[in-house]
Design an enzyme around this catalytic site. Sequence first.
Site, PDB file in Angstrom:
ATOM      1  N   ARG A 148       7.088  14.711  23.359  1.00  0.00           N
ATOM      2  CA  ARG A 148       7.156  14.843  24.812  1.00  0.00           C
ATOM      3  C   ARG A 148       7.848  16.168  25.115  1.00  0.00           C
ATOM      4  O   ARG A 148       8.641  16.668  24.311  1.00  0.00           O
ATOM      5  CB  ARG A 148       7.970  13.704  25.430  1.00  0.00           C
ATOM      6  CG  ARG A 148       7.426  12.295  25.158  1.00  0.00           C
ATOM      7  CD  ARG A 148       8.340  11.238  25.776  1.00  0.00           C
ATOM      8  NE  ARG A 148       7.828   9.889  25.594  1.00  0.00           N
ATOM      9  CZ  ARG A 148       8.190   9.069  24.607  1.00  0.00           C
ATOM     10  NH1 ARG A 148       9.080   9.484  23.705  1.00  0.00           N
ATOM     11  NH2 ARG A 148       7.688   7.858  24.513  1.00  0.00           N
ATOM     12  N   LYS A 172      12.793   8.459  24.889  1.00  0.00           N
ATOM     13  CA  LYS A 172      13.133   7.727  26.103  1.00  0.00           C
ATOM     14  C   LYS A 172      14.212   6.686  25.812  1.00  0.00           C
ATOM     15  O   LYS A 172      14.194   6.030  24.776  1.00  0.00           O
ATOM     16  CB  LYS A 172      11.891   7.029  26.670  1.00  0.00           C
ATOM     17  CG  LYS A 172      10.885   7.985  27.285  1.00  0.00           C
ATOM     18  CD  LYS A 172       9.737   7.215  27.919  1.00  0.00           C
ATOM     19  CE  LYS A 172       8.778   8.150  28.624  1.00  0.00           C
ATOM     20  NZ  LYS A 172       7.646   7.428  29.259  1.00  0.00           N
ATOM     21  N   HIS A 244       1.968  17.588  27.908  1.00  0.00           N
ATOM     22  CA  HIS A 244       1.595  16.257  27.426  1.00  0.00           C
ATOM     23  C   HIS A 244       0.195  16.246  26.820  1.00  0.00           C
ATOM     24  O   HIS A 244      -0.124  15.375  26.008  1.00  0.00           O
ATOM     25  CB  HIS A 244       1.678  15.247  28.574  1.00  0.00           C
ATOM     26  CG  HIS A 244       2.240  13.925  28.169  1.00  0.00           C
ATOM     27  ND1 HIS A 244       3.556  13.766  27.767  1.00  0.00           N
ATOM     28  CD2 HIS A 244       1.670  12.701  28.072  1.00  0.00           C
ATOM     29  CE1 HIS A 244       3.766  12.497  27.470  1.00  0.00           C
ATOM     30  NE2 HIS A 244       2.639  11.834  27.638  1.00  0.00           N
ATOM     31  N   ARG A 247       0.421  16.402  23.185  1.00  0.00           N
ATOM     32  CA  ARG A 247       0.816  15.107  22.601  1.00  0.00           C
ATOM     33  C   ARG A 247      -0.401  14.185  22.499  1.00  0.00           C
ATOM     34  O   ARG A 247      -0.614  13.533  21.469  1.00  0.00           O
ATOM     35  CB  ARG A 247       1.906  14.503  23.473  1.00  0.00           C
ATOM     36  CG  ARG A 247       2.418  13.126  23.058  1.00  0.00           C
ATOM     37  CD  ARG A 247       3.652  12.805  23.907  1.00  0.00           C
ATOM     38  NE  ARG A 247       3.977  11.398  23.969  1.00  0.00           N
ATOM     39  CZ  ARG A 247       4.750  10.762  23.099  1.00  0.00           C
ATOM     40  NH1 ARG A 247       5.237  11.424  22.049  1.00  0.00           N
ATOM     41  NH2 ARG A 247       5.033   9.484  23.236  1.00  0.00           N
ATOM     42  N   HIS A 270       6.238   5.042  20.842  1.00  0.00           N
ATOM     43  CA  HIS A 270       5.844   4.037  21.820  1.00  0.00           C
ATOM     44  C   HIS A 270       6.478   2.696  21.483  1.00  0.00           C
ATOM     45  O   HIS A 270       6.428   2.263  20.331  1.00  0.00           O
ATOM     46  CB  HIS A 270       4.320   3.859  21.842  1.00  0.00           C
ATOM     47  CG  HIS A 270       3.587   5.008  22.456  1.00  0.00           C
ATOM     48  ND1 HIS A 270       2.260   5.281  22.192  1.00  0.00           N
ATOM     49  CD2 HIS A 270       3.999   5.963  23.335  1.00  0.00           C
ATOM     50  CE1 HIS A 270       1.889   6.346  22.880  1.00  0.00           C
ATOM     51  NE2 HIS A 270       2.920   6.779  23.581  1.00  0.00           N
ATOM     52  N   TYR A 279      -5.566   5.565  23.134  1.00  0.00           N
ATOM     53  CA  TYR A 279      -6.248   6.627  22.402  1.00  0.00           C
ATOM     54  C   TYR A 279      -7.529   6.138  21.735  1.00  0.00           C
ATOM     55  O   TYR A 279      -8.394   6.927  21.388  1.00  0.00           O
ATOM     56  CB  TYR A 279      -5.302   7.236  21.361  1.00  0.00           C
ATOM     57  CG  TYR A 279      -4.093   7.873  22.005  1.00  0.00           C
ATOM     58  CD1 TYR A 279      -4.212   9.052  22.725  1.00  0.00           C
ATOM     59  CD2 TYR A 279      -2.843   7.282  21.925  1.00  0.00           C
ATOM     60  CE1 TYR A 279      -3.120   9.622  23.346  1.00  0.00           C
ATOM     61  CE2 TYR A 279      -1.738   7.841  22.536  1.00  0.00           C
ATOM     62  CZ  TYR A 279      -1.882   9.016  23.245  1.00  0.00           C
ATOM     63  OH  TYR A 279      -0.808   9.569  23.862  1.00  0.00           O
TER      64      TYR A 279
END
Length: 298
Positions: A148, A172, A244, A247, A270, A279
């Site tokens: 990120r 995150k 992004h 990514r 994730h 994806y």
Amino acid sequence: MEWNSYIKSYQSYLKIERGLSVNTIDNYSYDIERLLLHLTQNKIEISPINISEECLQQFIYSVSKEVNPRSQSRIISGLKSFFNYLIFEDYRKDNPLDLIDTPKTGRKLPDTLSVAEIDQLIDAIELTSNEGERNRAMLETLYGCGLRVSELITLKNSDLFFDEGFIKITGKGNKQRFVPISDITQKYIQIYRETVRNHVSIQKGFEDTLFLNRRGRQLTRAMIFTIIKNLAVKINLNKTISPHTFRHSFATHLLENGADLRSIQLMLGHESITTTEIYVHLDRKFLTEVLNSFHPRK
């Protein structure tokens, strides 16, 4: 307590109890402040403890005229979180948004770049300047490790474990993960460190920050966006891209070359595999080839 007191208390909860980043907390707070502005403009004096479903329904209706369904859904979700917090703290007994439906939104597939397009973008970097060596190292890291943009700009020298072939990423919620880093990405980072970074006058507090601006401070997210946007214009790339996008491309290219979703999930950081599963929907042709190659009744 007034609205502002509840909001500050909620922000402290998000930071301390849930460990969310400043950006995420700001996004949650913005949803509440938008509601508060609506109440003020319509001269509605009511506390978050007593606000009703009808009042919130009026707010959602007014918002629906200004934003798309996806943004509307995000606002409802943010407000639900706030009122769930009030229930958690025994300020309320119910969540007034429980019966308010979020609008249906199509699942937006992320934009991706081909390997050739990524090569073109990186090749377009002017390496005669100090910023060029830095930018090449940054984009190689962004794409090579699937980071990120916030993870890229906060990456530190002490997070690099080149002997082991990994870098440590703080993602995150301050959650840390180790991501493999290729020899080629290591090479460009080392070139930047030895030929450019060593000669920068580093400001106090940024001694360990890997990628620095001209003033010896941490780069901003906006600066990374600008660098990528300018390169896209330079090569006449007819796509709207952002950090992004690199990514997304990282994950897509891994999937297309046979990587399993669980491994991609771990590298991307994730929490849920369902986030990574988006994806799978990117390249239908690729999925058809997988079916034809591996299904016993092909």
